[in-house]
Design a protein around this motif. Structure first.
Motif, PDB file in Angstrom:
ATOM      1  N   ARG A  71      36.971  -5.418 -10.802  1.00  0.00           N
ATOM      2  CA  ARG A  71      36.433  -4.673 -11.946  1.00  0.00           C
ATOM      3  C   ARG A  71      35.087  -4.048 -11.601  1.00  0.00           C
ATOM      4  O   ARG A  71      34.798  -2.920 -11.990  1.00  0.00           O
ATOM      5  CB  ARG A  71      36.252  -5.695 -13.077  1.00  0.00           C
ATOM      6  CG  ARG A  71      36.547  -5.153 -14.427  1.00  0.00           C
ATOM      7  CD  ARG A  71      36.438  -6.244 -15.436  1.00  0.00           C
ATOM      8  NE  ARG A  71      35.662  -5.735 -16.564  1.00  0.00           N
ATOM      9  CZ  ARG A  71      35.406  -6.422 -17.646  1.00  0.00           C
ATOM     10  NH1 ARG A  71      35.833  -7.666 -17.744  1.00  0.00           N
ATOM     11  NH2 ARG A  71      34.724  -5.889 -18.625  1.00  0.00           N
ATOM     12  N   LEU A  72      34.284  -4.802 -10.871  1.00  0.00           N
ATOM     13  CA  LEU A  72      32.962  -4.288 -10.485  1.00  0.00           C
ATOM     14  C   LEU A  72      33.121  -3.098  -9.526  1.00  0.00           C
ATOM     15  O   LEU A  72      32.447  -2.073  -9.681  1.00  0.00           O
ATOM     16  CB  LEU A  72      32.143  -5.410  -9.840  1.00  0.00           C
ATOM     17  CG  LEU A  72      30.676  -5.107  -9.553  1.00  0.00           C
ATOM     18  CD1 LEU A  72      29.941  -4.663 -10.815  1.00  0.00           C
ATOM     19  CD2 LEU A  72      29.981  -6.321  -8.942  1.00  0.00           C
ATOM     20  N   VAL A  73      34.058  -3.244  -8.567  1.00  0.00           N
ATOM     21  CA  VAL A  73      34.305  -2.141  -7.630  1.00  0.00           C
ATOM     22  C   VAL A  73      34.778  -0.909  -8.416  1.00  0.00           C
ATOM     23  O   VAL A  73      34.310   0.211  -8.203  1.00  0.00           O
ATOM     24  CB  VAL A  73      35.364  -2.554  -6.570  1.00  0.00           C
ATOM     25  CG1 VAL A  73      35.801  -1.363  -5.735  1.00  0.00           C
ATOM     26  CG2 VAL A  73      34.818  -3.653  -5.679  1.00  0.00           C
ATOM     27  N   TRP A  74      35.690  -1.140  -9.364  1.00  0.00           N
ATOM     28  CA  TRP A  74      36.212  -0.040 -10.198  1.00  0.00           C
ATOM     29  C   TRP A  74      35.079   0.606 -10.997  1.00  0.00           C
ATOM     30  O   TRP A  74      34.962   1.820 -11.078  1.00  0.00           O
ATOM     31  CB  TRP A  74      37.306  -0.588 -11.108  1.00  0.00           C
ATOM     32  CG  TRP A  74      37.790   0.343 -12.196  1.00  0.00           C
ATOM     33  CD1 TRP A  74      37.831   0.076 -13.529  1.00  0.00           C
ATOM     34  CD2 TRP A  74      38.330   1.672 -12.064  1.00  0.00           C
ATOM     35  NE1 TRP A  74      38.330   1.143 -14.231  1.00  0.00           N
ATOM     36  CE2 TRP A  74      38.650   2.140 -13.349  1.00  0.00           C
ATOM     37  CE3 TRP A  74      38.554   2.519 -10.973  1.00  0.00           C
ATOM     38  CZ2 TRP A  74      39.185   3.407 -13.584  1.00  0.00           C
ATOM     39  CZ3 TRP A  74      39.093   3.782 -11.220  1.00  0.00           C
ATOM     40  CH2 TRP A  74      39.401   4.210 -12.493  1.00  0.00           C
ATOM     41  N   ARG A  75      34.200  -0.219 -11.560  1.00  0.00           N
ATOM     42  CA  ARG A  75      33.100   0.324 -12.359  1.00  0.00           C
ATOM     43  C   ARG A  75      32.180   1.203 -11.504  1.00  0.00           C
ATOM     44  O   ARG A  75      31.705   2.239 -11.935  1.00  0.00           O
ATOM     45  CB  ARG A  75      32.294  -0.811 -13.004  1.00  0.00           C
ATOM     46  CG  ARG A  75      31.105  -0.277 -13.781  1.00  0.00           C
ATOM     47  CD  ARG A  75      30.522  -1.281 -14.748  1.00  0.00           C
ATOM     48  NE  ARG A  75      29.309  -0.721 -15.309  1.00  0.00           N
ATOM     49  CZ  ARG A  75      28.959  -0.793 -16.577  1.00  0.00           C
ATOM     50  NH1 ARG A  75      29.723  -1.398 -17.446  1.00  0.00           N
ATOM     51  NH2 ARG A  75      27.839  -0.263 -17.002  1.00  0.00           N
TER      52      ARG A  75
END
Ligand code: HEM
Ligand code: HEM
Length: 206
Positions: A71-75
């Motif tokens: 999720r952090l990478v996506w954000r």
């Protein structure tokens, strides 16, 4: 002040988050509830059941850690954050972003402290369908420290999630803006019907 809000001239209502962001967001909530439920139950059931619950707790915790990392990478790489509701100051917006990164940080640290607790106990343990051999020699002080950190971080996490959820509900029921619906599938359907999505240029990530 630069107008960073969604109701600048020529703009319509706030667009919703994308489906992947919504999926990851609500999946994380379900997993977090599961983690607190299993943690609460472990000390309240008979040993065979406690072992099974701890296995579920460890395994789901690792899944949650992976989900938060993705999720952090996506954000950072792909997610588009809808422009903030009108009237929000720069400081307020910065505070919201910081609190969101705070949630990421707490949820990335929590499984690590749990894993450290498990490893410093120096015993083989169950995770998913496997029996994992002991990897470290038993170290009681470190295991105790990791356990204490696991508990305090869990309290912090619960408090941060409560504040976050109350803020989202206050936006919906008190301020009556589109912050909450923007994270709900119904918000996407409504937005698609009114054709708003195509008329707004969401802010690139910050
Ligand atoms: C976000 C994920 C997690 C949350 C919210 C969470 C939360 C908690 C909480 C609230 C407790 C109860 C502490 C107590 O009162 O004794 C606990 C216990 C524990 N957790 Fe986690 N945990 C998470 C992930 C993990 C992971 C990934 C592992 C290991 C791989 C783990 C291992 C443990 C262990 C070993 C205990 C002690 C259980 C016992 O012996 O009573 N946790 N966790
Ligand atoms: C009942 C519980 C929850 C509600 C009602 C809720 C509601 C919301 C809403 C409405 C937004 C959009 C905010 C905006 O437009 O800027 C949002 C974003 C966000 N929420 Fe929650 N949330 C809940 C639980 C959680 C949990 C458990 C986590 C942690 C895993 C979390 C982490 C985030 C993050 C990091 C964002 C920013 C978007 C992103 O990076 O994915 N929320 N939440």
């Amino acid at each position: 002040m630069t107008d960073m809000t969604n109701d600048a001239p020529g703009r319509l209502a706030r667009p919703p988050f994308d489906p992947l962001t919504m999926l990851l967001h609500w999946a994380a909530l379900l997993l977090v509830i599961g983690q607190f439920a299993t943690a609460w139950s472990i000390d309240r059931v008979a040993p065979p059941m406690a072992v099974a619950l701890l296995t579920v707790h460890r395994s789901a915790g690792v899944v949650l850690w992976t989900l938060m990392a993705l999720r952090l990478v996506w954000r950072i790489t792909g997610m588009r954050i809808p422009p903030p509701p009108s009237g929000m100051t720069r400081w307020h917006i910065a505070g919201v972003h910081m609190s969101e990164y705070g949630l990421y940080a707490l949820l990335l640290v929590q499984p690590l402290t749990g894993m450290a607790d498990t490893l410093f106990r120096g015993r083989a343990f169950n995770m998913f369908i496997w029996r994992v051999p002991a990897m470290l020699t038993r170290n009681r002080p470190y295991a105790g420290l990791a356990h204490t950190l696991h508990i305090y971080n869990a309290y912090l996490l619960a408090a941060a999630i409560a504040v976050h959820a109350i803020a989202a509900l206050a936006h919906h029921f008190v301020l009556k803006d589109q912050v909450l619906v923007g994270m709900l599938p119904t918000g996407r359907r409504r937005s698609a019907r009114s054709g708003r999505q195509t008329e707004i240029d969401p802010q690139p990530n910050s």
